[in-house]
Design a protein around this motif. Structure first.
Motif, PDB file in Angstrom:
ATOM      1  N   UNK A  80       1.108  -1.187   0.136  1.00 15.45           N
ATOM      2  CA  UNK A  80       0.162   0.245  -0.108  1.00 15.45           C
ATOM      3  C   UNK A  80       0.916   1.241   0.063  1.00 15.45           C
ATOM      4  N   UNK A  81       1.996   1.054   0.641  1.00 21.75           N
ATOM      5  CA  UNK A  81       2.736   2.307   0.852  1.00 21.75           C
ATOM      6  C   UNK A  81       3.348   2.465  -0.495  1.00 21.75           C
ATOM      7  N   UNK A  82       3.909   1.646  -1.052  1.00 15.83           N
ATOM      8  CA  UNK A  82       4.708   1.668  -2.357  1.00 15.83           C
ATOM      9  C   UNK A  82       3.703   2.414  -3.255  1.00 15.83           C
ATOM     10  N   UNK A  83       2.597   1.991  -3.216  1.00 13.42           N
ATOM     11  CA  UNK A  83       1.512   2.463  -4.459  1.00 13.42           C
ATOM     12  C   UNK A  83       0.928   3.891  -4.023  1.00 13.42           C
ATOM     13  N   UNK A  84       1.004   3.939  -2.872  1.00  9.89           N
ATOM     14  CA  UNK A  84       0.427   5.248  -2.440  1.00  9.89           C
ATOM     15  C   UNK A  84       1.431   6.457  -2.763  1.00  9.89           C
ATOM     16  N   UNK A  85       2.729   6.257  -2.993  1.00 12.61           N
ATOM     17  CA  UNK A  85       3.966   6.957  -3.083  1.00 12.61           C
ATOM     18  C   UNK A  85       3.884   7.447  -4.680  1.00 12.61           C
ATOM     19  N   UNK A  86       3.489   6.048  -5.475  1.00 17.18           N
ATOM     20  CA  UNK A  86       3.563   6.217  -6.797  1.00 17.18           C
ATOM     21  C   UNK A  86       2.370   7.124  -7.164  1.00 17.18           C
ATOM     22  N   UNK A  87       1.198   6.701  -6.673  1.00 16.29           N
ATOM     23  CA  UNK A  87      -0.122   7.635  -6.986  1.00 16.29           C
ATOM     24  C   UNK A  87       0.195   9.081  -6.659  1.00 16.29           C
ATOM     25  N   UNK A  88       0.793   9.445  -5.403  1.00 14.68           N
ATOM     26  CA  UNK A  88       1.004  10.896  -4.900  1.00 14.68           C
ATOM     27  C   UNK A  88       1.745  11.479  -6.111  1.00 14.68           C
ATOM     28  N   UNK A  89       2.762  10.873  -6.462  1.00 12.45           N
ATOM     29  CA  UNK A  89       3.669  11.457  -7.598  1.00 12.45           C
ATOM     30  C   UNK A  89       2.743  11.818  -8.948  1.00 12.45           C
ATOM     31  N   UNK A  90       2.264  10.695  -9.375  1.00  8.68           N
ATOM     32  CA  UNK A  90       1.339  10.915 -10.694  1.00  8.68           C
ATOM     33  C   UNK A  90       0.431  11.722 -10.385  1.00  8.68           C
ATOM     34  N   UNK A  91      -0.310  11.947  -9.176  1.00  9.14           N
ATOM     35  CA  UNK A  91      -1.238  12.994  -9.207  1.00  9.14           C
ATOM     36  C   UNK A  91      -0.792  14.239  -8.981  1.00  9.14           C
ATOM     37  N   UNK A  92       0.451  14.645  -8.465  1.00  7.50           N
ATOM     38  CA  UNK A  92       0.886  15.676  -8.658  1.00  7.50           C
ATOM     39  C   UNK A  92       1.355  16.154  -9.836  1.00  7.50           C
ATOM     40  N   UNK A  93       1.874  15.425 -10.600  1.00  6.13           N
ATOM     41  CA  UNK A  93       2.337  15.685 -12.022  1.00  6.13           C
ATOM     42  C   UNK A  93       1.008  16.225 -12.742  1.00  6.13           C
ATOM     43  N   UNK A  94      -0.064  15.325 -12.774  1.00  6.02           N
ATOM     44  CA  UNK A  94      -1.268  15.384 -13.294  1.00  6.02           C
ATOM     45  C   UNK A  94      -2.119  16.731 -13.039  1.00  6.02           C
ATOM     46  N   UNK A  95      -2.014  17.103 -11.870  1.00  8.48           N
ATOM     47  CA  UNK A  95      -2.681  18.478 -11.347  1.00  8.48           C
ATOM     48  C   UNK A  95      -1.770  19.624 -12.102  1.00  8.48           C
ATOM     49  N   UNK A  96      -0.338  19.409 -11.915  1.00  6.24           N
ATOM     50  CA  UNK A  96       0.184  20.671 -12.360  1.00  6.24           C
ATOM     51  C   UNK A  96       0.201  20.636 -13.859  1.00  6.24           C
ATOM     52  N   UNK A  97      -0.050  19.634 -14.560  1.00  4.31           N
ATOM     53  CA  UNK A  97      -0.129  19.730 -16.130  1.00  4.31           C
ATOM     54  C   UNK A  97      -1.323  19.147 -16.678  1.00  4.31           C
ATOM     55  N   UNK A  98      -2.518  19.585 -16.589  1.00  7.95           N
ATOM     56  CA  UNK A  98      -3.621  19.103 -17.148  1.00  7.95           C
ATOM     57  C   UNK A  98      -3.490  18.667 -18.479  1.00  7.95           C
ATOM     58  N   UNK A  99      -2.582  19.102 -19.352  1.00  9.21           N
ATOM     59  CA  UNK A  99      -2.490  18.799 -20.694  1.00  9.21           C
ATOM     60  C   UNK A  99      -1.888  17.362 -20.871  1.00  9.21           C
TER      61      UNK A  99
END
Length: 632
Positions: A80-99
């Motif tokens: 859970x921790x591994x994929x929480x870290x992965x998802x957090x990073x992905x969501x951060x990038x997607x939020x900063x770059x909607x394109x």
């Protein structure tokens, strides 16, 4: 299993064979690979709970772009921790770059962890270490793309010291003397040699270094690298590796000790430690998932081609039988049937222990992994009862009344869920197993279903140390006031340590060994202990292939049931009122139930590699000399 033993690891490798845009269009997300990796790892959570790791590789990236990502965790919930870290990073990038949301190419270029090649690992630390540095995958970095190496595996080598010294002889300076580091560096050494050799060929043909790089990647001979690296390996292994440019492999030991399964279609190649994991995650039929053959490697080239190639000549197959008894998920069609067979084959010994009195016997099991064997035992018990009914009816058919016939037909095998495991308490007390009062309450029991005239038969899948049996199960069962408690192990007596990935390294921890020692003392045969020690000591300088397992002589004077009876005495206590019997599966019936997994060294002492004999002798010498140390 009432005695928790740390064991095994799980691997998951996934290669996407299509562009990421394909998965976005068909499945709605370019994160398809990450999502499947989460499922592959979570479905193997049973194999490892000390740590988890994930690595990904992006194919065909431009220089200066990051193409390898890795994340590891030794958190209490590591997957859970591994994929929480992965998802957090992905969501951060997607939020900063909607394109990025509509363009798979932009996602691949700019977001970490998204790629075409993935490796996951769930871990139990057999050496008792749980630092983040010990969590797979391991990474060997280099600026040359094809010299980057990522390794994860389910394995243990018996000859780590020799492998370490061989690296030193090659001029290396390994950072640790662990099997993972030595194996990775051994592969890395011959990877470097192969790259250098290919570069020299390119140079002769007039190619620049930049021009040579894709040629080297295309021509890299993974099988050749593995053949050279694995010379001298002694152990059980299913290891996976990724190269930075996109090649990958999964390599299985020549005795097939550790398991590996794979599936391929036009979209993916996937490898996991267990077949039902692949079946469930990708919704494929049983027969479409193949077993990686012993001594073979599954080779996946960057261009998507997949071949299975022999690396080491297979020896007699000795696949781990504990996989079938306990470790693997019971949802595998073959394993489910095999566990039922284990329960079926133990029934004759159970009937003997209860004097064939099924009317005054309650059958139950230790939750949760013994449940399937319990079903097999009950089906066999019902068959026995039906045969007894039929014989009685035939013998008395002339005098039977309707009422008596109805009474006979209404008799059934009595089954109850007697033991109830307190999972939260178990998690707490494993941090300090000396808390005897807490250990005694690991299991709750069901009151009101046992009569004082009843036998209580309770099946477990194996008995290792006997600690929980002594401190908890027998005391709790005795509170129900049965006349007799029969503890049944669907596995044979565990007499010898494992050295291929299961954390059973010390002889004195095994209750069967302690029972044999007690019998030797009682019968004035303890001189055998001294003799075995001196025989083991005399072989210390021998090479592995010349070493004999002399520890078998500790058990030789006794029949298996004598040792079982001694265990019953040792694991009982004066305050237990019921008669206690312990019954174990025979090795012959184990093989009959699990014909494809004949690895039985923990029961028989017949190790599948020469290093096993050295390990068991070393474990005995440690015991004799009072050393609290591992044998490998």
């Amino acid at each position: 299993m009432s005695d928790a033993i740390k064991h095994e690891c799980g691997i998951a490798l996934l290669r996407l064979k299509k562009p990421l845009s394909f998965y976005k269009d068909k499945y709605g997300s370019a994160f398809y690979g990450i999502q499947k990796m989460y499922l592959l790892m979570e479905k193997q959570h049973n194999r490892g709970q000390d740590g988890a790791g994930f690595a990904s590789i992006k194919l065909d990236v431009e220089p200066g772009e990051r193409y390898i990502s890795r994340v590891r965790s030794n958190d209490a919930q590591p997957i859970q921790d591994v994929f929480a870290q992965i998802n957090a990073r992905i969501n951060e990038e997607m939020a900063a770059h909607p394109e990025y949301s509509t363009d798979a190419a932009l996602q691949k270029k700019n977001i970490p962890y998204i790629g075409e090649l993935f490796l996951g690992h769930v871990r139990y630390g057999t050496f008792g270490k749980n630092s983040i540095e010990s969590v797979h995958p391991f990474l060997r970095q280099n600026n040359w793309m094809h010299r980057n190496l990522i390794i994860a595996g389910n394995f243990n080598m018996t000859n780590v010291t020799e492998l370490f010294n061989s690296l030193v002889e090659l001029g290396q300076h390994p950072k640790e003397m662990t099997d993972t580091v030595t194996v990775m560096e051994k592969i890395g050494h011959f990877l470097d040699d192969e790259v250098t050799e290919l570069y020299q060929e390119c140079k002769i043909n007039g190619l620049s270094k930049r021009e040579a790089s894709p040629v080297i990647a295309e021509r890299l001979d993974i099988a050749k690298i593995l053949q050279k690296a694995s010379k001298g390996w002694d152990g059980g292994y299913a290891m996976a590796g990724l190269f930075g440019h996109g090649d990958a492999f999964v390599f299985r030991d020549p005795a097939g000790i550790r398991p590996a399964y794979f599936y391929e279609d036009d979209e993916i190649v996937v490898v996991a430690s267990e077949r039902p994991v692949i079946q469930t995650v990708f919704n494929v039929d049983f027969e479409k998932v193949q077993e990686l053959q012993p001594g073979n490697a599954l080779l996946i080239k960057k261009n998507g081609s997949v071949t299975q190639q022999e690396i080491i000549a297979p020896t007699l197959k000795k696949a781990c039988s504990f996989e079938r008894i306990y470790f693997s998920r019971g949802s595998d069609a073959e394993i489910y049937q095999e566990r039922k067979e284990l329960g079926k084959y133990i029934l004759p010994a159970v009937l003997e222990a209860i004097d064939n009195d099924t009317d005054n016997t309650v059958f139950s099991y230790i939750p949760n992994t013994a449940e399937t064997s319990f079903y097999g035992m009950i089906e066999a018990a019902q068959d026995f009862l039906n045969q007894r009914k039929n014989k009685y009816i035939l013998d008395n058919r002339k005098t039977l009344t309707k009422e008596k016939l109805e009474e006979i037909l209404s008799v059934k095998i009595r089954t109850e869920k007697i033991a109830i495991k307190d999972a939260k308490l178990r998690t707490f007390i494993t941090e300090d197993s000396s808390r005897d009062d807490l250990v005694a309450h690991v299991y709750d029991v069901t009151y009101g279903v046992i009569k004082t005239t009843d036998n209580l038969v309770i099946i477990d899948d194996s008995i290792v140390r006997g600690t929980t049996l002594k401190m908890s199960i027998l005391k709790m069962m005795d509170r129900l006031n049965p006349k007799r408690i029969v503890v049944v192990s669907s596995a044979p007596q565990i007499r010898y340590p494992d050295c291929y990935g299961i954390d059973m390294a010390k002889l004195e921890g095994l209750v069967a060994f302690r029972a044999a020692l007690a019998l030797l003392k009682e019968r004035n045969l303890y001189h055998i202990v001294d003799e075995v020690y001196h025989k083991c000591k005399a072989q210390e300088s021998f090479i592995d292939t010349e070493v004999t397992n002399f520890v078998t002589e500790i058990y030789a004077p006794f029949q298996p049931q004598e040792i079982s009876d001694k265990m019953a005495v040792m694991l009982s206590s004066p305050d237990i009122k019921a008669e206690v019997k312990i019954i174990f599966q025979s090795v012959g019936n184990l093989h009959k139930a699990c014909p494809k997994n004949l690895g039985d060294w923990y029961f028989t002492g017949e190790y599948p590699t020469p290093g096993g004999n050295r390990v068991v002798n070393k474990a005995f010498m440690n015991f004799y000399e009072g050393k609290n140390a591992r044998a490998y």
